[in-house]
Design a protein around this motif. Structure first.
Motif, PDB file in Angstrom:
ATOM      1  N   GLY A   1       0.848  -1.187   0.000  1.00 26.76           N
ATOM      2  CA  GLY A   1       0.000   0.000   0.000  1.00 26.76           C
ATOM      3  C   GLY A   1       0.878   1.230   0.000  1.00 26.76           C
ATOM      4  N   PRO A   2       0.265   2.390  -0.233  1.00 26.82           N
ATOM      5  CA  PRO A   2       1.060   3.607  -0.371  1.00 26.82           C
ATOM      6  C   PRO A   2       1.512   4.167   0.970  1.00 26.82           C
ATOM      7  CG  PRO A   2      -1.261   4.148  -0.439  1.00 26.82           C
ATOM      8  CD  PRO A   2      -1.188   2.652  -0.322  1.00 26.82           C
ATOM      9  N   THR A   3       2.661   4.834   0.956  1.00 24.91           N
ATOM     10  CA  THR A   3       3.068   5.623   2.115  1.00 24.91           C
ATOM     11  C   THR A   3       2.937   7.100   1.736  1.00 24.91           C
ATOM     12  OG1 THR A   3       4.704   5.770   3.882  1.00 24.91           O
ATOM     13  CG2 THR A   3       5.568   5.752   1.652  1.00 24.91           C
TER      14      THR A   3
ATOM     15  N   GLY B   1       1.288   7.277  -4.683  1.00 22.89           N
ATOM     16  CA  GLY B   1       1.455   7.377  -3.233  1.00 22.89           C
ATOM     17  C   GLY B   1       0.163   7.815  -2.601  1.00 22.89           C
ATOM     18  N   LYS B   2       0.273   8.487  -1.456  1.00 26.98           N
ATOM     19  CA  LYS B   2      -0.937   9.031  -0.840  1.00 26.98           C
ATOM     20  C   LYS B   2      -0.669  10.441  -0.322  1.00 26.98           C
ATOM     21  CE  LYS B   2      -0.240   6.885   3.670  1.00 26.98           C
ATOM     22  NZ  LYS B   2      -0.324   7.479   4.989  1.00 26.98           N
ATOM     23  N   GLY B   3      -1.700  11.256  -0.381  1.00 31.73           N
ATOM     24  CA  GLY B   3      -1.617  12.611   0.158  1.00 31.73           C
ATOM     25  C   GLY B   3      -1.093  13.627  -0.844  1.00 31.73           C
TER      26      GLY B   3
ATOM     27  N   GLY C   1      -4.935   4.346   0.936  1.00 29.99           N
ATOM     28  CA  GLY C   1      -4.117   3.725   1.980  1.00 29.99           C
ATOM     29  C   GLY C   1      -4.986   2.842   2.856  1.00 29.99           C
ATOM     30  N   GLY C   2      -4.406   1.789   3.367  1.00 30.33           N
ATOM     31  CA  GLY C   2      -5.145   0.922   4.269  1.00 30.33           C
ATOM     32  C   GLY C   2      -6.084  -0.038   3.570  1.00 30.33           C
ATOM     33  N   ILE C   3      -5.741  -0.411   2.324  1.00 33.95           N
ATOM     34  CA  ILE C   3      -6.525  -1.468   1.642  1.00 33.95           C
ATOM     35  C   ILE C   3      -5.565  -2.530   1.083  1.00 33.95           C
ATOM     36  CG2 ILE C   3      -8.540  -0.029   1.092  1.00 33.95           C
ATOM     37  CD1 ILE C   3      -7.443  -0.005  -1.876  1.00 33.95           C
TER      38      ILE C   3
ATOM     39  N   GLN D   1      -0.337  -2.551   5.096  1.00 31.59           N
ATOM     40  CA  GLN D   1       1.047  -3.065   5.174  1.00 31.59           C
ATOM     41  C   GLN D   1       1.802  -2.457   6.358  1.00 31.59           C
ATOM     42  OE1 GLN D   1       0.068  -0.764   3.061  1.00 31.59           O
ATOM     43  NE2 GLN D   1       1.524   0.898   3.379  1.00 31.59           N
ATOM     44  N   ASP D   2       1.378  -1.256   6.767  1.00 31.43           N
ATOM     45  CA  ASP D   2       2.032  -0.635   7.917  1.00 31.43           C
ATOM     46  C   ASP D   2       1.319  -1.059   9.190  1.00 31.43           C
ATOM     47  OD1 ASP D   2       3.419   0.777   9.728  1.00 31.43           O
ATOM     48  OD2 ASP D   2       2.929   2.767   8.967  1.00 31.43           O
ATOM     49  N   THR D   3       1.866  -2.068   9.839  1.00 30.85           N
ATOM     50  CA  THR D   3       1.307  -2.507  11.116  1.00 30.85           C
ATOM     51  C   THR D   3       2.011  -1.767  12.249  1.00 30.85           C
ATOM     52  OG1 THR D   3       2.681  -4.442  10.759  1.00 30.85           O
ATOM     53  CG2 THR D   3       0.321  -4.742  10.533  1.00 30.85           C
TER      54      THR D   3
ATOM     55  N   LYS E   1      -0.122   0.897  15.471  1.00 25.86           N
ATOM     56  CA  LYS E   1      -0.295   2.299  15.089  1.00 25.86           C
ATOM     57  C   LYS E   1       0.639   2.633  13.933  1.00 25.86           C
ATOM     58  CE  LYS E   1      -2.074   6.406  16.170  1.00 25.86           C
ATOM     59  NZ  LYS E   1      -1.632   7.073  14.961  1.00 25.86           N
ATOM     60  N   GLY E   2       0.041   2.931  12.788  1.00 28.91           N
ATOM     61  CA  GLY E   2       0.812   3.245  11.581  1.00 28.91           C
ATOM     62  C   GLY E   2       1.528   4.580  11.687  1.00 28.91           C
ATOM     63  N   GLY E   3       2.557   4.753  10.856  1.00 30.32           N
ATOM     64  CA  GLY E   3       3.386   5.958  10.925  1.00 30.32           C
ATOM     65  C   GLY E   3       2.756   7.173  10.252  1.00 30.32           C
ATOM     66  N   GLY E   4       2.029   6.951   9.167  1.00 30.85           N
ATOM     67  CA  GLY E   4       1.481   8.071   8.391  1.00 30.85           C
ATOM     68  C   GLY E   4       0.527   8.918   9.213  1.00 30.85           C
ATOM     69  N   ALA E   5      -0.354   8.254   9.936  1.00 31.20           N
ATOM     70  CA  ALA E   5      -1.326   8.976  10.755  1.00 31.20           C
ATOM     71  C   ALA E   5      -0.642   9.580  11.975  1.00 31.20           C
ATOM     72  CB  ALA E   5      -2.458   8.040  11.170  1.00 31.20           C
ATOM     73  N   GLU E   6       0.282   8.825  12.541  1.00 32.36           N
ATOM     74  CA  GLU E   6       0.996   9.310  13.743  1.00 32.36           C
ATOM     75  C   GLU E   6       1.743  10.613  13.428  1.00 32.36           C
ATOM     76  OE1 GLU E   6       0.574   7.857  16.575  1.00 32.36           O
ATOM     77  OE2 GLU E   6       2.238   8.400  17.867  1.00 32.36           O
TER      78      GLU E   6
ATOM     79  N   PRO F   1      -2.889  11.186   6.534  1.00 28.76           N
ATOM     80  CA  PRO F   1      -3.203  10.113   7.489  1.00 28.76           C
ATOM     81  C   PRO F   1      -4.261   9.126   6.993  1.00 28.76           C
ATOM     82  CG  PRO F   1      -4.277  12.147   8.162  1.00 28.76           C
ATOM     83  CD  PRO F   1      -3.601  12.441   6.857  1.00 28.76           C
ATOM     84  N   CYS F   2      -4.471   9.060   5.668  1.00 35.48           N
ATOM     85  CA  CYS F   2      -5.446   8.135   5.083  1.00 35.48           C
ATOM     86  C   CYS F   2      -6.855   8.338   5.638  1.00 35.48           C
ATOM     87  CB  CYS F   2      -5.027   6.685   5.287  1.00 35.48           C
ATOM     88  SG  CYS F   2      -3.538   6.263   4.406  1.00 35.48           S
ATOM     89  N   PRO F   3      -7.427   9.526   5.509  1.00 34.46           N
ATOM     90  CA  PRO F   3      -8.783   9.729   6.003  1.00 34.46           C
ATOM     91  C   PRO F   3      -9.795   8.840   5.269  1.00 34.46           C
ATOM     92  CG  PRO F   3      -7.923  11.742   4.956  1.00 34.46           C
ATOM     93  CD  PRO F   3      -6.841  10.732   4.919  1.00 34.46           C
TER      94      PRO F   3
ATOM     95  N   CYS G   1      -5.825   6.316  11.481  1.00 36.58           N
ATOM     96  CA  CYS G   1      -6.482   6.173  10.187  1.00 36.58           C
ATOM     97  C   CYS G   1      -7.682   5.239  10.296  1.00 36.58           C
ATOM     98  CB  CYS G   1      -5.478   5.598   9.212  1.00 36.58           C
ATOM     99  SG  CYS G   1      -4.589   4.200   9.912  1.00 36.58           S
ATOM    100  N   HIS G   2      -8.358   5.068   9.178  1.00 38.69           N
ATOM    101  CA  HIS G   2      -9.506   4.147   9.161  1.00 38.69           C
ATOM    102  C   HIS G   2      -9.068   2.713   9.413  1.00 38.69           C
ATOM    103  CE1 HIS G   2      -8.693   2.285   5.232  1.00 38.69           C
ATOM    104  NE2 HIS G   2      -8.063   3.425   5.008  1.00 38.69           N
ATOM    105  N   ALA G   3      -7.777   2.427   9.209  1.00 37.21           N
ATOM    106  CA  ALA G   3      -7.253   1.104   9.565  1.00 37.21           C
ATOM    107  C   ALA G   3      -6.936   1.152  11.062  1.00 37.21           C
ATOM    108  CB  ALA G   3      -6.015   0.781   8.745  1.00 37.21           C
ATOM    109  N   HIS G   4      -7.982   1.209  11.844  1.00 40.14           N
ATOM    110  CA  HIS G   4      -7.857   1.462  13.280  1.00 40.14           C
ATOM    111  C   HIS G   4      -7.814   0.121  13.999  1.00 40.14           C
ATOM    112  CE1 HIS G   4      -8.327   3.488  17.048  1.00 40.14           C
ATOM    113  NE2 HIS G   4      -9.513   2.984  17.292  1.00 40.14           N
ATOM    114  N   ARG G   5      -6.600  -0.297  14.336  1.00 46.79           N
ATOM    115  CA  ARG G   5      -6.412  -1.653  14.851  1.00 46.79           C
ATOM    116  C   ARG G   5      -6.140  -1.620  16.343  1.00 46.79           C
ATOM    117  NH1 ARG G   5      -2.239  -1.789  10.157  1.00 46.79           N
ATOM    118  NH2 ARG G   5      -2.434   0.397  10.754  1.00 46.79           N
ATOM    119  N   CYS G   6      -7.189  -1.809  17.106  1.00 41.52           N
ATOM    120  CA  CYS G   6      -7.114  -1.710  18.566  1.00 41.52           C
ATOM    121  C   CYS G   6      -7.936  -2.813  19.197  1.00 41.52           C
ATOM    122  CB  CYS G   6      -7.785  -0.409  19.036  1.00 41.52           C
ATOM    123  SG  CYS G   6      -6.806   1.018  18.827  1.00 41.52           S
TER     124      CYS G   6
HETATM  125  S1  SF4 Z   1      -4.001   3.233   6.540  1.00 43.51           S
HETATM  126 FE1  SF4 Z   1      -3.002   3.997   8.398  1.00 43.51          FE
HETATM  127  S2  SF4 Z   1      -1.284   2.658   8.756  1.00 43.51           S
HETATM  128 FE2  SF4 Z   1      -1.970   2.334   6.660  1.00 43.51          FE
HETATM  129  S3  SF4 Z   1      -0.713   3.707   5.430  1.00 43.51           S
HETATM  130 FE3  SF4 Z   1      -2.561   4.826   5.947  1.00 43.51          FE
HETATM  131  S4  SF4 Z   1      -2.040   5.949   7.821  1.00 43.51           S
HETATM  132 FE4  SF4 Z   1      -0.496   4.381   7.553  1.00 43.51          FE
END
Ligand code: SF4
Lengths: 167, 289
Positions: free
Chosen positions: A78-80, A102-104, A126-128, B70-72, B154-159, B191-193, B279-284
Motif C-alpha cells: 500500500g502507499p506511504t 502514493g498518498k496525500g 491507503g489501508g486497503i 502493510q504498515d502494522t 499504530k501506523g506511521g502516516g497517521a501518527e 493520514p489516510c482519512p 487512520c480508518h485502519a484502526h487496529r485496537c
Molecule cells: S491506513 Fe493507516 S497505517 Fe496504513 S498507510 Fe494509511 S495511515 Fe499508515
C-alpha cells in the motif's frame, strides 16, 4: 469518475489524455521506493553514477511491502505518505521519472515539476492492502535488500487502482 | 490483606499473540460501522469508490487473514495493572516484547522499526532475519486483581500528523477548537482519512500526549464523560467534516469518523492540548485478564 485501463510505461502524450479524478487501472512494472531509497537515488544522480534501474519512463510506488507469506505472490502492500519524498522528487523528474503513486498532497514545487515534465501523480487508497495485493502478479527485491521494507522492489501489477491527483 | 493473584507469563504472552492476530486483519467493529455510515451519506463518486474499497478490503482481509494495511506500525500497549496481581516472571515489558516479536513472524507483518532514529548515526539498518519490534508500553496501576491490556498497531502516516501545543490558560475555547480542526484538516490525505481523532487536554507536556493516544485506544462509556466534552467532540467532528477534505483528502462528506477527548487537571499556568490521529485502519483491542 472515468475508469481507464492503462499499460506502463506511460508516455507524456498518453498522460495528456487523463483528467484529475480519473481512476486508472494500471498494468505493468512498478518500482517501490521510500525515503531511504529516494535519498540514495538522489545521491547517485548528484555523483553522476548509474542508477540501479532506468528511471526514464519508469513508475515509482511509494511503498514498503510486508514479508510474503508462504504460498502468496506478495505480502501486504500500500502507499506511504508521498510528501516525505517531495524534497527528492524534482531531480528524479528531471531524469525521466513519469509516474508516481502514493498518498496525500504534494508540495507546490513538486506539483510544478510534475506539470513541467508532463508526468503524473496518482493517489492510491491507503489501508486497503489485502485488496491491492490481489493486483500483484510478481514481486521481488530488486536492490538495496539491506534496507528491508525500504529496499527497491520490482512489482508487476495488473489493474492496480490509482486516482489521478496531479497532471 | 487480600492475597495476590498470580497471572502466568504464558497467559499474558498468548493473550497478546492472539490479540494481534485479531487486529492486524480487521479494524475495530465500531470503525467498520462508521465507515458504512460514511458511505451511506456520501454523494461524491470517487469518495464512494474509495469507501467501498475500504469495506471490501476489511472483508477480504478478515477472511484471508491478510493485513488490512502493510504498515502494522509500532505496537502501543496501555497496561492497567491491578494492585492485587503479580505477573509471573516478567518484567511485563519482556513478555509483551517477546509476544509482539513472535506475532510479527507468525503473521508476516512488516518490520517498520529502526533502532537508530537518526539514520546516519548507524550503518545497521534493518536485518530482516533478526530485526526487532519495539513496543511502547504505558503502565498504570488500578485497584483490584485484573490486568487490562489495550493494544494498538499504530501506523506511521497517521501518527506523523499529530501535534501538541502548550496554550495559555486564558485561550478561548474557540481557539482551541480551531487548532484541533486545523490540525486534522491540514493533514489532508496524509493520514489516510477518514480518520479517528484522539485529543488530550490538560495534564502536562507528556501527559496530554498520552491522553490523546489513550482517547483513541481505550473505550470509555459516554456516562463517564462530562457533557461539555461530549458536546465539544460533536462540534469538532461537524467542523472537521464541513471542511470537505474528505476520503483520502480527495473530497467528500467525511474526513473524520470520530473525535474522542480525554481531559485531566493541569497547572494554572498551562493548557496543554495534544492531537493524535489514527487512520480508518484502526487496529485496537482491549482485553481483561
Ligand atoms: S491506513 Fe493507516 S497505517 Fe496504513 S498507510 Fe494509511 S495511515 Fe499508515
Amino acid at each position: 469518475m472515468r475508469i481507464i485501463k492503462i499499460e506502463l510505461p506511460l508516455k507524456s502524450e498518453e498522460i495528456k489524455m487523463f483528467t484529475i479524478r480519473d481512476k486508472l487501472l494500471i498494468s505493468g512494472v512498478l518500482y517501490t521506493a521510500r525515503d531511504q531509497a529516494h535519498l540514495r537515488l538522489n545521491q547517485l544522480i548528484k555523483e553522476g553514477k548509474p542508477l540501479p534501474f532506468n528511471l526514464a519512463d519508469s513508475a515509482l510506488f511509494y511503498c514498503g511491502p510486508a514479508p510474503t507469506p508462504p504460498g502468496k505472490v506478495c505480502g501486504a502492500i500500500g502507499p506511504t505518505t508521498s510528501a516525505r519524498m517531495d524534497k527528492y522528487t524534482p531531480l528524479l523528474l528531471e531524469n525521466g521519472l513519469k509516474v508516481m503513486i502514493g498518498k496525500g498532497e504534494r508540495s507546490k514545487e513538486v506539483t510544478n515539476a510534475i506539470r513541467k515534465h508532463r508526468a503524473i501523480y496518482l493517489i492510491c487508497v491507503g489501508g486497503i492492502s489485502a485488496l491491492l495485493s490481489q493486483t500483484v502478479v510478481s514481486c521481488e527485491t530488486f536492490c538495496w535488500k539491506e534496507l528491508g521494507a525500504e529496499a527497491i522492489y520490482r512489482m508487476e501489477v495488473k489493474d492496480f487502482p490509482g486516482y489521478v491527483a496531479i497532471i | 490483606m487480600p492475597s495476590l493473584r498470580i497471572i502466568p507469563e504464558k497467559q499474558v504472552y498468548e493473550t497478546i499473540i492472539d490479540a494481534i492476530g485479531k487486529i492486524y486483519c480487521q479494524s475495530t467493529p465500531e470503525t467498520i460501522t462508521l465507515i458504512n455510515n460514511a458511505l451511506a451519506i456520501e454523494e461524491d463518486d470517487v469518495a464512494k469508490d474509495m469507501l467501498n474499497a475500504m469495506l471490501k478490503n476489511e472483508e477480504l482481509a478478515a477472511k484471508e487473514k491478510l493485513p488490512i494495511c502493510q504498515d502494522t506500525g509500532i505496537v502501543v500497549v496501555f497496561a492497567d495493572i491491578g494492585n492485587q496481581i503479580k505477573i509471573e516472571n516478567g518484567p511485563l515489558y519482556a513478555i509483551v516484547s517477546k509476544a509482539v516479536n513472535d506475532a510479527w513472524r507468525k503473521y508476516y507483518l512488516r518490520d517498520s522499526i529502526t533502532f537508530e532514529p537518526i539514520r546516519c548515526f548507524s550503518n545497521h539498518i534493518q536485518n530482516p532475519e533478526n530485526s526487532q519490534q519495539s513496543v511502547i508500553l504505558h503502565l498504570s496501576e488500578l485497584p483490584g486483581n485484573k490486568l487490562e491490556l489495550h493494544i494498538s498497531l499504530k501506523g506511521g502516516g497517521a501518527e506523523n500528523c499529530s501535534l501538541l501545543k502548550m496554550f495559555n490558560p486564558t485561550t478561548s475555547l474557540r481557539e482551541i477548537e480551531d487548532f484541533i480542526v486545523d490540525t486534522v484538516v491540514s493533514s489532508g490525505g496524509k493520514p489516510c482519512p477518514p480518520v479517528l481523532v484522539g485529543v488530550g487536554i490538560g495534564g502536562n507536556f507528556e501527559r496530554c500526549a498520552i491522553l490523546a493516544k489513550r482517547a483513541l485506544m481505550v473505550p470509555i462509556s459516554p456516562s463517564e464523560k462530562k457533557p461539555e466534552y461530549k458536546k465539544m467532540e460533536e462540534r469538532l467532528l461537524t467542523q472537521i467534516n464541513q471542511k470537505g477534505k474528505g476520503i483520502q483528502g480527495f473530497g467528500g462528506k467525511t474526513t473524520a469518523l470520530k473525535v474522542s477527548i480525554l481531559s485531566e487537571p493541569c497547572h494554572i499556568a498551562s493548557l496543554p492540548v495534544a492531537i493524535n490521529i489514527d487512520c480508518h485502519a484502526h487496529r485496537c483491542i482491549s482485553i481483561t485478564i
